[in-house]
Design a protein around this motif. Sequence first.
Motif, mmCIF file in Angstrom:
data_model
loop_
_atom_site.group_PDB
_atom_site.id
_atom_site.type_symbol
_atom_site.label_atom_id
_atom_site.label_comp_id
_atom_site.label_asym_id
_atom_site.label_seq_id
_atom_site.Cartn_x
_atom_site.Cartn_y
_atom_site.Cartn_z
ATOM 1 N N LEU A 195 -10.353 -5.610 -7.223
ATOM 2 C CA LEU A 195 -9.377 -4.540 -7.478
ATOM 3 C C LEU A 195 -9.317 -3.589 -6.297
ATOM 4 C CD1 LEU A 195 -10.015 -3.156 -11.075
ATOM 5 C CD2 LEU A 195 -7.886 -4.064 -10.233
ATOM 6 N N SER A 196 -8.131 -3.394 -5.729
ATOM 7 C CA SER A 196 -7.974 -2.405 -4.654
ATOM 8 C C SER A 196 -6.988 -1.356 -5.121
ATOM 9 C CB SER A 196 -7.424 -3.065 -3.394
ATOM 10 O OG SER A 196 -8.221 -4.180 -3.071
ATOM 11 N N TYR A 197 -7.443 -0.124 -5.192
ATOM 12 C CA TYR A 197 -6.592 0.983 -5.645
ATOM 13 C C TYR A 197 -5.522 1.247 -4.589
ATOM 14 C CZ TYR A 197 -5.289 5.787 -6.843
ATOM 15 O OH TYR A 197 -4.584 6.916 -7.174
ATOM 16 N N LEU A 198 -4.272 1.374 -5.016
ATOM 17 C CA LEU A 198 -3.185 1.646 -4.073
ATOM 18 C C LEU A 198 -2.775 3.112 -4.126
ATOM 19 C CD1 LEU A 198 -1.015 -1.550 -4.681
ATOM 20 C CD2 LEU A 198 -2.275 -1.030 -2.600
ATOM 21 N N GLU A 226 -1.134 6.512 -7.066
ATOM 22 C CA GLU A 226 -0.886 6.985 -8.435
ATOM 23 C C GLU A 226 0.454 7.684 -8.458
ATOM 24 O OE1 GLU A 226 -4.088 9.277 -9.958
ATOM 25 O OE2 GLU A 226 -3.093 9.701 -11.855
ATOM 26 N N ARG A 276 0.819 -1.216 0.000
ATOM 27 C CA ARG A 276 0.000 0.000 0.000
ATOM 28 C C ARG A 276 0.856 1.270 0.000
ATOM 29 N NH1 ARG A 276 -0.468 -1.700 5.346
ATOM 30 N NH2 ARG A 276 0.008 -0.104 6.901
ATOM 31 N N ARG A 330 -1.211 4.638 -12.519
ATOM 32 C CA ARG A 330 -2.000 4.220 -11.351
ATOM 33 C C ARG A 330 -1.652 2.770 -11.046
ATOM 34 N NH1 ARG A 330 -5.253 7.232 -14.566
ATOM 35 N NH2 ARG A 330 -6.595 8.792 -13.597
ATOM 36 N N TYR A 331 -1.729 2.406 -9.767
ATOM 37 C CA TYR A 331 -1.502 0.989 -9.481
ATOM 38 C C TYR A 331 -2.473 0.453 -8.450
ATOM 39 C CZ TYR A 331 2.105 3.495 -6.713
ATOM 40 O OH TYR A 331 2.798 4.390 -5.934
ATOM 41 N N TYR A 332 -2.780 -0.837 -8.628
ATOM 42 C CA TYR A 332 -3.822 -1.530 -7.879
ATOM 43 C C TYR A 332 -3.275 -2.869 -7.415
ATOM 44 C CZ TYR A 332 -6.891 1.561 -10.644
ATOM 45 O OH TYR A 332 -7.486 2.650 -11.240
ATOM 46 N N GLU A 333 -3.949 -3.425 -6.418
ATOM 47 C CA GLU A 333 -3.656 -4.807 -6.024
ATOM 48 C C GLU A 333 -4.854 -5.645 -6.448
ATOM 49 O OE1 GLU A 333 -1.607 -7.062 -2.248
ATOM 50 O OE2 GLU A 333 -2.485 -5.082 -1.964
ATOM 51 N N GLU A 378 -14.843 -0.753 -14.417
ATOM 52 C CA GLU A 378 -14.570 0.421 -13.591
ATOM 53 C C GLU A 378 -14.113 1.591 -14.450
ATOM 54 O OE1 GLU A 378 -11.594 1.230 -9.919
ATOM 55 O OE2 GLU A 378 -12.890 -0.524 -9.724
#
Length: 492
Positions: A319-322, A324, A30, A308-311, A277
């Motif tokens: 999808l969980s946004y981490l 940018e 995160r 942007r990056y997600y897990e 999304e």
Amino acid sequence: MRDLHKSSVLGSKHGSLMSWRPQYRSSKFRNVYGKVASREHCFDGIPITKNVHDNHFCAVNARFLAIVTESAGGGSFLVIPLEQTGRIEPNYPKVCGHQGNVLDIKWNPFIENIIASCSEDTSVRIWEIPEGGLKRNMTEAVLELYGHSRRVGLVEWHPTTNNILFSAGYDYKVLIWNLDIGEPVKMIDCHTDVILCMSFNTDGSLLATSCKDKKLRVVEPRSGRVLQEASCKNHRVNRVVFLGSTKRLLTTGVSRWNTRQIALWDQEDLSMPLIEEEIDGLSGLLFPFYDADTHMLYLAGKGDGNIRYYEIGSEKPYLSYLMEFRSPAPQKGLGVMPKHGLDVSACEVFRFYKLVTLKGLIEPISMIVPRRSETYQEDIYPMTPGTEPALTPDEWLSGVNRDPILMSLKEGYKKTSKIVFKAPVREKKSVVVNGIDLLENVPPRTENELLRMFFRQQDEIRRLKDELSQKDIRIRQLQLELKNLRNSPKNN
């Protein structure tokens, strides 16, 4: 502090039992942040191609950086050893054998000095880069592959098999080349328009494609059979990527309101996306990159400077946004360093090479997990696909699937592969498809070329007719001589 963290993690684990407690997602990624290399560690003075084709125009491995460049007459690309950062001289040697613009380049995953390129001249070429990089311009490829009837827009190496290369052309066909023999061995002929993107699952037993005909397909590459197909009404697919071995696909595209969008799919059922999304209202293409080791997804916009990056998780919401990474300099494309080329001592989990066309600059961006400890961080570096192929071309073509051979990044991760590329020896450079020698018949690209070719062929026909009539006369003379010999008195 540690106890507090422990209790919050426990809280997240037992959240379902104690629904009154707020959900807390603990993720070791995160706090991942993007770190741009200092100016002296960038590559400067590079005439990056101005071609508008939606590719990355950049390929990188643990030894070299390759960039497609702007060039007059034909297509070329630079190959620069990674340690040679800073300003690149204007007369730096290039790989310049193609007769048309180079549209895509990809390094062989198992042999670090072998690179494939494809071009508007309808050819795919394989180049062997000498140790230490180029000392002079390279015009001779180790293999020239002709089989497409129109320009070739994409090349992709098979992820587990040595010397199997896929190419997609504007003739709507995907050709599978066996470089051991230098021939196309299979053709995938299920697309009705230009193929925009190709992606393999982990063992290379499935190929996902996005196409201008607005369809997303999952194909069995050896038979060319379409296993799943989605007609995307609300989500116009541009790019597709397999999410490792999770049996999921992720696509980037455009919604019916022209906003940028991503969708997650089950590879065994493309009737409906699992989730869609909205990302933003910008117009540039979204390039997706997936890291199976960290389960992180990166989305980079073409024409803007954000990543942007997600897990990605196996449970909803998937999808969980981490975070940018933001930068004012727009990117034209991005190269990605293979895992074994990363700096594990700096806890680097991903590295981009960003093409900034306006500045003629290639800028490395490291994605770093902040850790205090200096020791090797086992938990963020699982075993990862290495530089050894799992299969030979013949094994794969006969139907065998095998997972990649994994390597640890801990000890000796700079180990180089022992494999050497051996170009097949051919009597004559020719590829005969449907009785036509394609090397003799490279399609002309302009009207002038067409006329030149026409006049050349007229001359050739005239010459062959003369040769034929000469041979006719000679045959008649020999027949007469033979007759005379038979009838001569000596033989009676």
